[in-house]
Write a protein that holds these residues in place. Structure first.
Motif, mmCIF file in Angstrom:
data_model
loop_
_atom_site.group_PDB
_atom_site.id
_atom_site.type_symbol
_atom_site.label_atom_id
_atom_site.label_comp_id
_atom_site.label_asym_id
_atom_site.label_seq_id
_atom_site.Cartn_x
_atom_site.Cartn_y
_atom_site.Cartn_z
ATOM 1 N N TYR A 20 -8.254 0.068 -1.410
ATOM 2 C CA TYR A 20 -7.997 -0.986 -2.385
ATOM 3 C C TYR A 20 -6.985 -0.520 -3.425
ATOM 4 O O TYR A 20 -6.032 -1.237 -3.756
ATOM 5 N N LEU A 21 -7.186 0.685 -3.958
ATOM 6 C CA LEU A 21 -6.329 1.174 -5.039
ATOM 7 C C LEU A 21 -4.870 1.268 -4.595
ATOM 8 O O LEU A 21 -3.958 0.880 -5.327
ATOM 9 N N GLY A 71 9.020 -5.127 -8.592
ATOM 10 C CA GLY A 71 10.301 -4.861 -7.952
ATOM 11 C C GLY A 71 10.831 -3.481 -8.246
ATOM 12 O O GLY A 71 12.035 -3.255 -8.274
ATOM 13 N N ALA A 72 9.930 -2.518 -8.508
ATOM 14 C CA ALA A 72 10.371 -1.172 -8.886
ATOM 15 C C ALA A 72 9.857 -0.105 -7.935
ATOM 16 O O ALA A 72 9.910 1.074 -8.259
ATOM 17 N N ALA A 73 9.337 -0.482 -6.771
ATOM 18 C CA ALA A 73 8.883 0.508 -5.803
ATOM 19 C C ALA A 73 10.080 1.317 -5.317
ATOM 20 O O ALA A 73 11.126 0.770 -4.991
ATOM 21 N N GLN A 74 9.919 2.637 -5.298
ATOM 22 C CA GLN A 74 11.015 3.522 -4.930
ATOM 23 C C GLN A 74 10.762 4.133 -3.566
ATOM 24 O O GLN A 74 9.626 4.516 -3.262
ATOM 25 N N PRO A 75 11.788 4.257 -2.730
ATOM 26 C CA PRO A 75 11.621 4.868 -1.409
ATOM 27 C C PRO A 75 11.068 6.281 -1.530
ATOM 28 O O PRO A 75 11.454 7.036 -2.428
ATOM 29 N N GLY A 76 10.172 6.633 -0.647
ATOM 30 C CA GLY A 76 9.611 7.975 -0.646
ATOM 31 C C GLY A 76 8.457 8.168 -1.600
ATOM 32 O O GLY A 76 7.913 9.268 -1.693
ATOM 33 N N ARG A 77 8.070 7.126 -2.337
ATOM 34 C CA ARG A 77 6.953 7.229 -3.268
ATOM 35 C C ARG A 77 5.797 6.369 -2.802
ATOM 36 O O ARG A 77 5.992 5.333 -2.176
ATOM 37 N N ARG A 78 4.579 6.803 -3.108
ATOM 38 C CA ARG A 78 3.379 6.032 -2.850
ATOM 39 C C ARG A 78 2.762 5.682 -4.201
ATOM 40 O O ARG A 78 2.951 6.395 -5.198
ATOM 41 N N TYR A 79 1.997 4.610 -4.243
ATOM 42 C CA TYR A 79 1.438 4.144 -5.507
ATOM 43 C C TYR A 79 -0.059 3.917 -5.361
ATOM 44 O O TYR A 79 -0.554 3.511 -4.301
ATOM 45 N N THR A 80 -0.791 4.177 -6.444
ATOM 46 C CA THR A 80 -2.230 3.933 -6.473
ATOM 47 C C THR A 80 -2.626 3.500 -7.870
ATOM 48 O O THR A 80 -2.020 3.929 -8.868
ATOM 49 N N LEU A 81 -3.633 2.629 -7.959
ATOM 50 C CA LEU A 81 -4.168 2.246 -9.266
ATOM 51 C C LEU A 81 -4.974 3.385 -9.860
ATOM 52 O O LEU A 81 -5.539 4.214 -9.135
ATOM 53 N N ASP A 82 -5.066 3.414 -11.187
ATOM 54 C CA ASP A 82 -5.913 4.414 -11.819
ATOM 55 C C ASP A 82 -7.399 4.086 -11.639
ATOM 56 O O ASP A 82 -8.233 4.976 -11.618
ATOM 57 N N ARG A 83 -7.705 2.785 -11.476
ATOM 58 C CA ARG A 83 -9.075 2.350 -11.208
ATOM 59 C C ARG A 83 -9.051 0.872 -10.880
ATOM 60 O O ARG A 83 -8.086 0.180 -11.189
ATOM 61 N N LEU A 84 -10.115 0.390 -10.254
ATOM 62 C CA LEU A 84 -10.249 -1.048 -10.047
ATOM 63 C C LEU A 84 -10.548 -1.730 -11.368
ATOM 64 O O LEU A 84 -11.030 -1.084 -12.315
#
Length: 591
Positions: free
Chosen positions: A41-42, A55-68
């Motif tokens: 989910y995160l 619109g700021a996702a960068q190639p080579g990076r992954r993203y996760t929330l700090d918490r739900l």
């Protein structure tokens, strides 16, 4: 704090919504479900948010929330007819319904992020008409309060930066619009960088103004020589003023110095004084051959990589360098005179490219009266150097402006009392999503404020109270710096000047430091040197404007009178961005 790493690239933590409508009482009623790992989910929510909305996702990076969002939890159970397959649900919806996937939950999550409430959400569970009532009362269990405490005058979450962190400045602009007048301490608690840097900034703010101006500071660009063998010293030819190396043991030339340009990443743990400006005798524990002690008495310097390239391997070639082998970058033309440009180390070209960067240090207070606002900071970086409240800085001289203008060779200095970024004629909040802090006003100006002193007696046409001499006290940085020079207030003693950041030349170095930097010119009156050193700074900025690919024409490049500032600038969010560093002291700081 460096981003977490997983396979496929660095993991960037995105701040979740400040408000949640989650119902903590909505949980499975049967005992065959267990708490599920929420990473799916995160990560799915963060990546969809950064890609589709920000619109700021960068190639080579992954993203996760700090918490739900508060009140929501993931639960799971194996399918009875196929235990290898696990079904997961997200509990916590105010209507006591559950989401069966991150993609089903995303529209509700997006509404919380954008609106700060769930009252009109049109996700699958809230209904096509939106949920205009409160949490469901169909259960006898009490409803848990999950809305977090808010700051005075709650704000919508508003726009975020490229890493998903709430843009507190844009939110303050919106609050100013609503209230008309505002004065508030700035806190960026959602920013991991802000939380990590705050204690360091507080320490530096109290220590740096008490240090001699010639002590290099963390984040500054300097020229340096990695090390010299015993008996080899740097000398300046009294006729050509070029620098060379001399073997004091054999009394013969020893070649040319190999200058590099680098970033100071650590300062010594032991105090330094003016004696450190000169090479110590061998064997006293601070000579370059006694390298273990340099971890305490030397400066950790990393060669500066190009801000135009993704190759940052130069940063890995750090050394601990003693102070007597370090020079302010402002003296680059003096130090490199006589050395052909093709022979310069590549890091010097990189430093020139980064000579037109500007960034603030610890934005501490926000004030405003709509539609204008101001942010007060503790310090700023301009080109190679940093400047803090309490510093005395040399100013680039304006063209002569009779009848009261100073002589073209006069030295002007300003004691910094305030550092202010002003936002003129703000516009109302734009539509989400957007990265908009710098795009909501017609003009941005960055100035330093304080009294100005001159090394020349003011013109006789000035009134007598404008010609009062500055008090020669030891507490006055200019008097401490040039002990033999009389300093005069440029105007009335109580007059405070506001000067564009583009008019900063460098810190006002102590005379003994300048004598150690340029030995053959130590007896030349400082006013003769002024024009030469001014040209060094202006030439570096001209090179940067032509070579730094990040610099673009912008209306923000204006001084407080609305005219074009000296040169073009790259406005960075922080020093690491300004120099385009990926790591400092071996710790990742950017991408």
């Amino acid at each position: 704090m460096p981003p977490k790493r997983i396979s496929g690239g660095p993991m960037v933590v995105v701040q979740g919504p400040a408000y949640s409508d989650g119902d903590a009482s909505h949980r499975p009623e049967t005992g065959n479900l267990t708490r599920a790992n929420e990473d799916g989910y995160l990560q799915t929510l963060a990546e969809k948010w950064m890609r589709e909305e920000v619109g700021a996702a960068q190639p080579g990076r992954r993203y996760t929330l700090d918490r739900l969002p508060a009140g929501y939890q993931a639960w799971e159970r194996p399918r009875p007819n196929n235990p290898k397959h696990v079904d997961r649900w997200l509990y916590g919806h105010p209507d006591q319904k559950r989401f069966d996937s991150p993609n089903r939950f995303y529209p509700h999550f997006k509404y919380l992020m954008q609106h700060g409430n769930g009252e009109a959400c049109q996700c699958d569970l809230c209904g096509s008409k939106g949920r205009t009532r409160g949490p469901s009362k169909s259960t006898a269990r009490p409803q848990a309060a999950t809305k977090r405490p808010t700051q005075p005058a709650p704000l919508n979450r508003g726009p975020v930066d490229e890493e998903g962190t709430p843009d507190v400045y844009c939110s303050l602009f919106t609050l100013l619009k609503n209230e008309g007048t505002l004065s508030r301490t700035i806190e960026e608690r959602a920013s991991l960088d802000w939380r990590a840097e705050k204690p360091l900034v507080q320490k530096f703010a109290s220590v740096i103004p008490k240090q001699p101006a010639f002590i290099p500071r963390s984040g500054e660009i300097v020229l340096y020589i990695r090390s010299l063998p015993p008996g080899i010293q740097l000398q300046q030819d009294p006729k050509t003023h070029h620098f060379s190396l001399h073997d004091t043991i054999r009394n013969r030339p020893a070649g040319s110095p190999k200058w590099l340009a680098g970033v100071v990443t650590q300062t010594p743990s032991t105090p330094l004084d003016s004696a450190s400006l000169y090479p110590p005798p061998p064997g006293d524990g601070t000579h370059p051959t006694d390298s273990p002690s340099l971890n305490q008495s030397g400066f950790r310097i990393e060669p500066l990589p190009s801000p135009n390239s993704s190759d940052k391997n130069l940063s890995k070639q750090h050394t601990y360098t003693p102070l007597h082998l370090i020079r302010p970058f402002a003296f680059w033309q003096h130090l490199l005179a006589g050395t052909l440009e093709p022979e310069w180390h590549i890091s010097i070209h990189n430093a020139l490219t980064a000579s037109a960067t500007v960034s603030l240090i610890n934005r501490s207070r926000f004030t405003g009266h709509w539609p204008n606002a101001a942010i007060y900071s503790d310090g700023l970086f301009v080109g190679a150097e940093s400047y803090w409240i309490g510093d005395t800085v040399r100013l680039l001289l304006p063209p002569p402006n009779p009848p009261n203008a100073p002589n073209p060779t006069t030295l002007l200095v300003l004691q910094i009392q305030k550092i202010i970024t002003q936002f003129h004629t703000l516009s109302p909040e734009p539509s989400l999503p957007a990265l908009v802090t710098g795009n909501r006003c017609q003009r941005i100006t960055l100035t330093i404020q304080g009294p100005v002193f001159t090394s020349s007696r003011p013109q006789t046409s000035l009134s007598s109270h404008h010609r009062r001499r500055a008090h020669p006290t030891r507490q006055s940085p200019p008097m401490r710096t040039y002990q033999g020079i009389e300093w005069w207030h440029l105007d009335a003693p109580e007059e405070i000047h506001s000067v564009s950041f583009a008019n900063i030349h460098s810190r006002l170095y102590e005379s003994e430091a300048v004598a150690s930097y340029l030995p053959t010119k130590a007896n030349i009156h400082h006013e003769t040197e002024t024009e030469i050193e001014m040209e060094s700074i202006l030439q570096a900025r001209t090179i940067a404007a032509a070579t730094d690919e990040r610099i673009v024409d912008t209306d923000a490049n204006q001084d407080r009178e609305g005219e074009t500032a000296k040169g073009k600038w790259f406005w960075a969010d922080c020093r690491a961005d300004g120099l385009d560093l990926q790591s400092v002291n071996g710790v990742e700081v950017g991408g």
